[in-house]
Design a protein around this motif. Structure first.
Motif, mmCIF file in Angstrom:
data_model
loop_
_atom_site.group_PDB
_atom_site.id
_atom_site.type_symbol
_atom_site.label_atom_id
_atom_site.label_comp_id
_atom_site.label_asym_id
_atom_site.label_seq_id
_atom_site.Cartn_x
_atom_site.Cartn_y
_atom_site.Cartn_z
ATOM 1 N N GLY A 170 0.828 -1.206 0.000
ATOM 2 C CA GLY A 170 0.000 0.000 0.000
ATOM 3 C C GLY A 170 0.856 1.247 0.000
ATOM 4 N N PHE A 171 1.999 1.177 -0.679
ATOM 5 C CA PHE A 171 2.927 2.316 -0.707
ATOM 6 C C PHE A 171 2.335 3.492 -1.487
ATOM 7 N N VAL A 172 1.909 3.230 -2.723
ATOM 8 C CA VAL A 172 1.288 4.278 -3.534
ATOM 9 C C VAL A 172 0.593 3.622 -4.722
ATOM 10 N N ASP A 226 10.567 -1.379 -7.860
ATOM 11 C CA ASP A 226 9.108 -1.536 -7.800
ATOM 12 C C ASP A 226 8.443 -0.248 -7.301
ATOM 13 N N LEU A 227 9.016 0.347 -6.264
ATOM 14 C CA LEU A 227 8.438 1.567 -5.701
ATOM 15 C C LEU A 227 8.557 2.728 -6.683
ATOM 16 N N PHE A 228 9.680 2.792 -7.382
ATOM 17 C CA PHE A 228 9.858 3.855 -8.370
ATOM 18 C C PHE A 228 8.815 3.730 -9.470
ATOM 19 N N ASN A 229 8.595 2.514 -9.963
ATOM 20 C CA ASN A 229 7.617 2.307 -11.031
ATOM 21 C C ASN A 229 6.203 2.603 -10.552
ATOM 22 N N ALA A 230 5.888 2.211 -9.311
ATOM 23 C CA ALA A 230 4.554 2.481 -8.766
ATOM 24 C C ALA A 230 4.329 3.979 -8.624
ATOM 25 N N THR A 231 5.354 4.691 -8.175
ATOM 26 C CA THR A 231 5.241 6.142 -8.014
ATOM 27 C C THR A 231 5.073 6.826 -9.359
ATOM 28 N N ARG A 232 5.827 6.372 -10.351
ATOM 29 C CA ARG A 232 5.733 6.962 -11.687
ATOM 30 C C ARG A 232 4.346 6.713 -12.298
ATOM 31 N N ARG A 259 1.410 9.499 -13.250
ATOM 32 C CA ARG A 259 0.770 9.595 -14.563
ATOM 33 C C ARG A 259 -0.753 9.659 -14.417
ATOM 34 N N LEU A 260 -1.304 8.805 -13.565
ATOM 35 C CA LEU A 260 -2.754 8.787 -13.368
ATOM 36 C C LEU A 260 -3.238 10.052 -12.660
ATOM 37 N N ALA A 261 -2.434 10.527 -11.690
ATOM 38 C CA ALA A 261 -2.850 11.668 -10.869
ATOM 39 C C ALA A 261 -2.923 12.955 -11.664
ATOM 40 N N GLN A 262 -2.257 13.010 -12.808
ATOM 41 C CA GLN A 262 -2.325 14.221 -13.638
ATOM 42 C C GLN A 262 -3.745 14.494 -14.112
ATOM 43 N N GLY A 263 -4.564 13.469 -14.193
ATOM 44 C CA GLY A 263 -5.932 13.655 -14.639
ATOM 45 C C GLY A 263 -6.938 13.831 -13.525
ATOM 46 N N HIS A 264 -6.458 13.795 -12.259
ATOM 47 C CA HIS A 264 -7.388 13.945 -11.139
ATOM 48 C C HIS A 264 -7.941 15.360 -11.092
#
Length: 369
Positions: free
Chosen positions: A73-75, A352-358, A362-367
């Motif tokens: 549940g990191f991000v 893994d954490l870097f990829n999850a954050t990236r 990307r998704l958060a730009q549309g929030h």
């Protein structure tokens, strides 16, 4: 001629007074640590996590605290999938569904069909499936608002039954192998309310309120359509509806609400989620009495390893107290991760954490805000 002279002078005086208040609000925001930006508040926490990484021989060991959630549940974890894992706790869950990234027409039709099947009426809650700190959460009150949200949402969206009442954050943990878990923290969430006096506009009420002034930019933007309205004397005006501190909610230490009945119910709910040991439940409930008795509760969200014991944002707590709580919280996360590692659970890698954050970025730009 005299009137033409006096009126601009009053306007200038009012503008100068508002500018002074806005500057005063800026000073107060920097003097009260609960409003500090993350880059100022979190460096000591990051340093302590680095120390724990050295002590436990893994920088990312905390991600093994919740084996059933990607990276613990990191991000960017799917909130819908987390609620699905709690399906054995159905009596405590509001009904919800995931609206995938299809065309607007299909999504709206799917939302309307879900509401019809479950007998839901407006308002309902729409929010990103992957979101942080209340970003993109909206309470919609009409088909038009729902259509507008889904038109602009370029990400998977959760449609959730709206649950009225009071809101609490319950931070829970259980060490693997223990019979019972513990409630580590309770946060009582209050929505800021201003009282009208029949003379000042909502903008002026915000600028002259001791707390609202600290977040005046956000409140003015959030209430832009009504800031020139003059609330009647005694009229209550609620500024926000979402229980997130960075979006205006007031967080208080609710430690006095922790009862054996509450802990028993929270532990029972948490144990229905195999592979969950550490995180925060966000709960809606009709009253404080119901909450303390562990009854009539609805879990609107469950957050993983990077969730916080948010009672630290109580204005009465000192900065030292906040760091003490967060250090203890992260120590427990590493200890649980260590026990799970001994059981064969592999922590996520830094990559893994870097990829999850990236991906989340990307998704958060549309929030929407």
């Amino acid at each position: 001629m005299e009137l033409d002279f006096v009126q601009p002078r009053r306007s200038f005086t009012g503008a100068l007074s508002r500018a002074r208040r806005e500057f005063f609000g800026w000073l107060k925001r920097w003097s009260r640590w609960e409003f500090w930006p993350p880059y100022l508040f979190y460096p000591p926490v990051v340093a302590y996590i680095a120390y724990l990484g050295i002590r436990f021989r893994s920088w990312t060991l905390f991600t093994a605290a919740n084996p059933a959630i990607p990276a613990g549940g990191f991000v960017g974890e799917s909130k819908h999938q987390i609620l699905e894992q709690l399906k054995d706790a159905a009596p405590w869950l509001p009904c919800s569904t995931l609206l995938a990234c299809e065309g607007t027409t299909q999504r709206v039709a799917g939302a309307e069909e879900f509401m019809r099947q479950h007998g839901l009426q407006f308002p309902v809650v729409l929010k990103p499936d992957a979101g942080q700190r209340g970003s993109g959460v909206s309470i919609v009150r009409s088909s038009e608002q729902m259509c507008d949200y889904l038109t602009h949402a370029v990400f998977p969206v959760i449609l959730q039954e709206y649950v009225p009442g009071e809101e609490y954050g319950v931070f829970y943990y259980r060490y693997p192998g223990d019979e019972r878990g513990r409630v580590f923290s309770v946060t009582e969430k209050l929505m800021p309310v201003l009282l009208g006096d029949g003379r000042r506009t909502l903008k002026e009420l915000i600028l002259w309120d001791d707390r609202a002034i600290c977040m005046s930019d956000f409140f003015l933007r959030k209430n832009s359509e009504r800031i020139q309205e003059v609330p009647a004397a005694g009229e209550s005006v609620q500024l926000v509806e979402i229980g997130t501190h960075c979006r205006g909610a007031i967080f208080l230490d609710g430690g006095d609400t922790i009862t054996p009945e509450l802990e028993e119910v929270i532990d029972r709910i948490a144990r229905t989620f195999d592979g969950f040991f550490f995180g925060r439940f966000d709960i809606r409930v009709p009253s404080r009495q119901d909450f303390m008795a562990g009854r009539n509760m609805k879990i609107v969200e469950l957050n993983g390893v990077t969730s916080e014991a948010t009672h630290i944002y109580d204005p009465k707590l000192r900065l030292f107290d906040a760091y003490r709580v967060l250090f203890q919280q992260w120590r427990i996360a590493f200890e649980i991760g260590d026990l799970n590692r001994a059981r064969g659970i592999r922590p996520a890698t830094v990559g893994d954490l870097f990829n999850a954050t990236r991906e989340y970025g990307r998704l958060a730009q549309g929030h929407p805000e």
